[in-house]
Design a protein around this motif. Structure first.
Motif, PDB file in Angstrom:
ATOM      1  N   ASP A  68      -5.389   5.847  -6.454  1.00  0.00           N
ATOM      2  CA  ASP A  68      -6.624   6.094  -5.714  1.00  0.00           C
ATOM      3  C   ASP A  68      -6.995   7.545  -5.959  1.00  0.00           C
ATOM      4  OD1 ASP A  68      -8.694   6.261  -3.798  1.00  0.00           O
ATOM      5  OD2 ASP A  68      -7.277   6.550  -2.149  1.00  0.00           O
ATOM      6  N   TYR A  69      -8.282   7.825  -6.183  1.00  0.00           N
ATOM      7  CA  TYR A  69      -8.680   9.231  -6.233  1.00  0.00           C
ATOM      8  C   TYR A  69      -9.888   9.525  -5.349  1.00  0.00           C
ATOM      9  CZ  TYR A  69     -11.654   7.558 -10.169  1.00  0.00           C
ATOM     10  OH  TYR A  69     -12.533   6.867 -10.983  1.00  0.00           O
ATOM     11  N   HIS A  70     -10.172   8.630  -4.388  1.00  0.00           N
ATOM     12  CA  HIS A  70     -11.248   8.857  -3.425  1.00  0.00           C
ATOM     13  C   HIS A  70     -10.756   8.904  -1.979  1.00  0.00           C
ATOM     14  CE1 HIS A  70     -14.097   8.667  -6.566  1.00  0.00           C
ATOM     15  NE2 HIS A  70     -14.380   7.383  -6.554  1.00  0.00           N
ATOM     16  N   GLY A  71      -9.466   8.962  -1.754  1.00  0.00           N
ATOM     17  CA  GLY A  71      -8.979   9.000  -0.386  1.00  0.00           C
ATOM     18  C   GLY A  71      -9.278   7.720   0.383  1.00  0.00           C
ATOM     19  N   LEU A 125       1.167   9.639 -10.621  1.00  0.00           N
ATOM     20  CA  LEU A 125       2.261   9.369 -11.547  1.00  0.00           C
ATOM     21  C   LEU A 125       3.608   9.675 -10.910  1.00  0.00           C
ATOM     22  CD1 LEU A 125       3.054   8.583 -14.442  1.00  0.00           C
ATOM     23  CD2 LEU A 125       2.823  11.000 -15.058  1.00  0.00           C
ATOM     24  N   ASP A 126       3.688  10.736 -10.123  1.00  0.00           N
ATOM     25  CA  ASP A 126       4.937  11.061  -9.440  1.00  0.00           C
ATOM     26  C   ASP A 126       5.345   9.943  -8.481  1.00  0.00           C
ATOM     27  OD1 ASP A 126       5.090  13.457 -10.783  1.00  0.00           O
ATOM     28  OD2 ASP A 126       4.352  14.675  -9.115  1.00  0.00           O
ATOM     29  N   VAL A 127       4.366   9.349  -7.800  1.00  0.00           N
ATOM     30  CA  VAL A 127       4.663   8.226  -6.902  1.00  0.00           C
ATOM     31  C   VAL A 127       5.208   7.044  -7.701  1.00  0.00           C
ATOM     32  CG1 VAL A 127       3.633   6.526  -5.338  1.00  0.00           C
ATOM     33  CG2 VAL A 127       2.991   8.937  -5.164  1.00  0.00           C
ATOM     34  N   LEU A 128       4.572   6.757  -8.831  1.00  0.00           N
ATOM     35  CA  LEU A 128       5.020   5.638  -9.663  1.00  0.00           C
ATOM     36  C   LEU A 128       6.436   5.865 -10.178  1.00  0.00           C
ATOM     37  CD1 LEU A 128       4.509   3.039 -11.308  1.00  0.00           C
ATOM     38  CD2 LEU A 128       3.420   4.474 -13.054  1.00  0.00           C
ATOM     39  N   LEU A 129       6.711   7.053 -10.695  1.00  0.00           N
ATOM     40  CA  LEU A 129       8.018   7.303 -11.295  1.00  0.00           C
ATOM     41  C   LEU A 129       9.124   7.475 -10.255  1.00  0.00           C
ATOM     42  CD1 LEU A 129       7.049   9.664 -14.250  1.00  0.00           C
ATOM     43  CD2 LEU A 129       7.609   7.225 -14.315  1.00  0.00           C
ATOM     44  N   GLU A 181       0.845  -1.179   0.000  1.00  0.00           N
ATOM     45  CA  GLU A 181       0.000   0.000   0.000  1.00  0.00           C
ATOM     46  C   GLU A 181       0.885   1.234   0.000  1.00  0.00           C
ATOM     47  OE1 GLU A 181      -2.469   1.252   3.641  1.00  0.00           O
ATOM     48  OE2 GLU A 181      -3.827  -0.060   2.503  1.00  0.00           O
ATOM     49  N   VAL A 182       0.518   2.224  -0.802  1.00  0.00           N
ATOM     50  CA  VAL A 182       1.268   3.481  -0.825  1.00  0.00           C
ATOM     51  C   VAL A 182       0.302   4.623  -0.540  1.00  0.00           C
ATOM     52  CG1 VAL A 182       3.134   2.709  -2.324  1.00  0.00           C
ATOM     53  CG2 VAL A 182       1.052   3.599  -3.350  1.00  0.00           C
ATOM     54  N   MET A 183       0.709   5.508   0.332  1.00  0.00           N
ATOM     55  CA  MET A 183      -0.131   6.639   0.718  1.00  0.00           C
ATOM     56  C   MET A 183       0.529   7.927   0.230  1.00  0.00           C
ATOM     57  SD  MET A 183      -1.169   5.318   4.555  1.00  0.00           S
ATOM     58  CE  MET A 183      -2.540   6.458   4.734  1.00  0.00           C
ATOM     59  N   TYR A 184      -0.292   8.811  -0.322  1.00  0.00           N
ATOM     60  CA  TYR A 184       0.217  10.079  -0.839  1.00  0.00           C
ATOM     61  C   TYR A 184      -0.922  11.096  -0.829  1.00  0.00           C
ATOM     62  CZ  TYR A 184      -2.046   8.337  -5.099  1.00  0.00           C
ATOM     63  OH  TYR A 184      -2.956   7.833  -6.010  1.00  0.00           O
ATOM     64  N   ASP A 185      -0.559  12.364  -0.885  1.00  0.00           N
ATOM     65  CA  ASP A 185      -1.541  13.444  -0.798  1.00  0.00           C
ATOM     66  C   ASP A 185      -1.961  13.916  -2.190  1.00  0.00           C
ATOM     67  OD1 ASP A 185      -1.359  13.440   1.989  1.00  0.00           O
ATOM     68  OD2 ASP A 185       0.309  14.881   1.974  1.00  0.00           O
ATOM     69  N   HIS A 193      -2.052   1.145  -4.652  1.00  0.00           N
ATOM     70  CA  HIS A 193      -1.539  -0.227  -4.572  1.00  0.00           C
ATOM     71  C   HIS A 193      -0.401  -0.366  -5.570  1.00  0.00           C
ATOM     72  CE1 HIS A 193      -1.755  -4.642  -4.094  1.00  0.00           C
ATOM     73  NE2 HIS A 193      -1.556  -4.701  -5.399  1.00  0.00           N
ATOM     74  N   MET A 194       0.817  -0.579  -5.051  1.00  0.00           N
ATOM     75  CA  MET A 194       2.004  -0.723  -5.881  1.00  0.00           C
ATOM     76  C   MET A 194       2.361  -2.191  -6.018  1.00  0.00           C
ATOM     77  SD  MET A 194       4.399   1.281  -7.410  1.00  0.00           S
ATOM     78  CE  MET A 194       4.622   2.794  -6.437  1.00  0.00           C
ATOM     79  N   ALA A 195       2.689  -2.607  -7.235  1.00  0.00           N
ATOM     80  CA  ALA A 195       3.116  -3.980  -7.498  1.00  0.00           C
ATOM     81  C   ALA A 195       4.410  -3.943  -8.288  1.00  0.00           C
ATOM     82  CB  ALA A 195       2.043  -4.748  -8.253  1.00  0.00           C
TER      83      ALA A 195
END
Length: 255
Positions: A63-66, A99-103, A6-10, A19-21
């Motif tokens: 995620d876009y619903h918090g 996208l920033d989290v992914l990259l 699980e990844v959390m970001y603002d 969810h990162m895989a």
């Protein structure tokens, strides 16, 4: 074995829970951003990310619903989603944060970037593409489509897969073909899949309120109109997504 977490970001004034895989072995890996349907991030999109990681892609189901899931609450879902898809800046900011989290993930290859979106998540990834994110491949399944204007897409270099059901009242084949025609006028590479007899969100298997599968095709809880499960087309649509990703950023792509 893939590694998931699980990844959390603002974003959008909320704490998002994605969810990162990650694939097994050493990178760099092609990176795929996944946008969930309007109901929220659920196990279907998480499994898409996991399956992609098994095939050598680094995948983030955004995620876009918090962290909220709107199963059985279509009116609440629409109250959240409709203002969002009507605000291009909000969609782009939400997508950009994910996208920033992914990259930022170690071994992500920014030169091999793709996106997959379902429903409103398709709207989000389309807005990222329109805003200049250099995706090589973009797959959208029954998306909320923007106006079909060729001038919006002339600088886009991605190959597009547009998919919907023949009986989808919210993303009709005519709408998809009109958008495809705009891409054609913009000299963008595109393809359309229309799945005969399928309705909206045809990939979403019905569940009981406790989350267990019903084994049928009709949803026992409230949904927006025109939603029904089609198991055969669910498999076919996923195969089409994999074909696009393999061609544009995966094992079949050419550098």
């Amino acid at each position: 074995m893939v590694a998931t977490r699980e990844v959390m970001y603002d974003a959008d004034g909320l704490v998002m829970v994605g969810h990162m895989a990650r694939p097994e072995g050493a990178g760099p890996w092609p990176a795929v951003l996944i946008g969930h349907d309007g109901i929220g991030l659920d196990d279907f999109q998480r499994r898409r990310a996991d399956h992609l990681a098994e095939r050598g892609y680094l995948a983030l189901a955004m995620d876009y619903h918090g962290g909220r899931w709107f199963g059985g609450a279509p009116e609440e879902m629409l109250a959240r989603v409709l203002p969002l898809i009507g605000d291009l800046d909000r969609m782009r900011a939400i997508g950009r944060a994910a996208l920033d989290v992914l990259l930022a993930e170690p071994d992500a290859d920014p030169g091999r970037l793709a996106a997959l979106g379902y429903g409103a998540g398709g709207s989000v990834v389309l807005e990222l593409a329109r805003a200049g994110v250099p995706f090589r491949g973009v797959a959208v399944v029954h998306p909320g489509l923007p106006p079909a204007r060729a001038e919006d897409w002339t600088a886009v270099g991605a190959t597009f897969l547009l998919a919907t059901g023949s009986e989808d009242p919210l993303c009709t084949p005519d709408q998809v073909l009109a958008f495809g025609a705009a891409l054609q006028d913009a000299e963008v590479d595109w393809r359309v899949h229309v799945y005969g007899g399928a309705q909206h969100a045809f990939w979403a298997a019905p569940t009981h309120p406790d989350g267990s599968p019903t084994g049928g095709t009709t949803h026992p809880t409230a949904t927006v109109p025109g939603v029904a499960y089609h198991p055969a087309h669910t498999v076919r649509a996923w195969r089409a997504v994999l074909d696009l990703l393999d061609e544009t950023v995966g094992e079949l792509s050419t550098e």
